[in-house]
Design a protein around this motif. Structure first.
Motif, PDB file in Angstrom:
ATOM      1  N   SER A   5       0.717  -1.375   0.091  1.00 21.31           N
ATOM      2  CA  SER A   5       0.020   0.054  -0.154  1.00 21.31           C
ATOM      3  C   SER A   5       0.976   1.211   0.042  1.00 21.31           C
ATOM      4  N   GLN A   9       0.449   3.931  -2.854  1.00 20.79           N
ATOM      5  CA  GLN A   9       0.186   5.372  -2.408  1.00 20.79           C
ATOM      6  C   GLN A   9       1.274   6.363  -2.835  1.00 20.79           C
ATOM      7  N   SER A  12       0.779   6.714  -6.445  1.00 21.46           N
ATOM      8  CA  SER A  12      -0.364   7.686  -6.762  1.00 21.46           C
ATOM      9  C   SER A  12       0.104   9.052  -6.743  1.00 21.46           C
ATOM     10  N   GLN A  65       2.853  12.197   1.839  1.00 19.89           N
ATOM     11  CA  GLN A  65       3.166  10.842   1.379  1.00 19.89           C
ATOM     12  C   GLN A  65       4.583  10.480   1.144  1.00 19.89           C
TER      13      GLN A  65
END
Length: 184
Positions: A5, A9, A12, A65
């Motif tokens: 994940s 992420q 992205s 992030q």
């Protein structure tokens, strides 16, 4: 958060800002720079990898992030239990050719990171470290176009493990982990 994940992420976030780099390349680069300078800032990494973003203020979610990803990579590179996990697509549905190309991109990012953090003359390194860097350079030039056999899958798994351990060995040579020892 799992590595999968975190990978997705971060990918992205990189796509949202249109950096033009992949999570795999960023992970390799960060592992390379952190092998030499454990305090190498994420902002410098972005400026080097995506020069158009050097003076851009990132959105709060993207910035958060990337900082989370950076801290994750930093913790992997300093983990005394050698828990580095290469951020390379590992989904069984992704063909071997794509994974080999991703491994090559990771190695390319790693070598670029070493150079950007200050490794200018690898010939001054101990012979075994120099050989590892030369191996990673050869792996960075792989082309996954001619892959697909079952034995090649096994070779790929072995090559990934070699790259993982090679990155940790180079980091240990260039910046030994300072482990605290407790007397009991």
């Amino acid at each position: 958060m799992t590595d999968v994940s975190l990978f997705e992420q971060t990918q992205s976030a990189l796509q949202t800002e249109e950096f033009g780099i992949t999570t795999t390349e960023l992970h390799g680069f960060l592992c390379g720079v952190l092998s030499i300078d454990i305090s190498y800032p994420i902002q410098t990494s972005i400026a080097v990898l995506a020069p158009d973003y050097e003076n851009v203020i990132l959105s709060a979610p993207v910035n958060a992030q990337l900082n989370e990803f950076y801290e994750h990579v930093k913790s992997q590179m300093t983990d005394p239990e050698l828990q580095l996990s290469l951020m390379i697509p590992e989904d069984d549905e992704i063909d071997l050719s794509t994974r080999v190309n991703a491994l090559a991109a990771w190695c390319d990012g790693y070598l670029y990171g070493l150079a950007n953090a200050g490794l200018q003359d690898a010939s001054q390194l101990p012979q075994d470290t120099l050989e590892i860097i030369q191996d990673l350079s050869r792996i960075a030039q792989l082309d996954g176009a001619d892959t697909g056999e079952e034995e090649e899958e096994l070779s790929y798994v072995e090559l990934m493990e070699y790259v993982r351990m090679a990155a940790l060995l180079v980091a240990e040579e260039l910046q030994p982990i300072k482990m605290t020892t407790e007397i009991q």
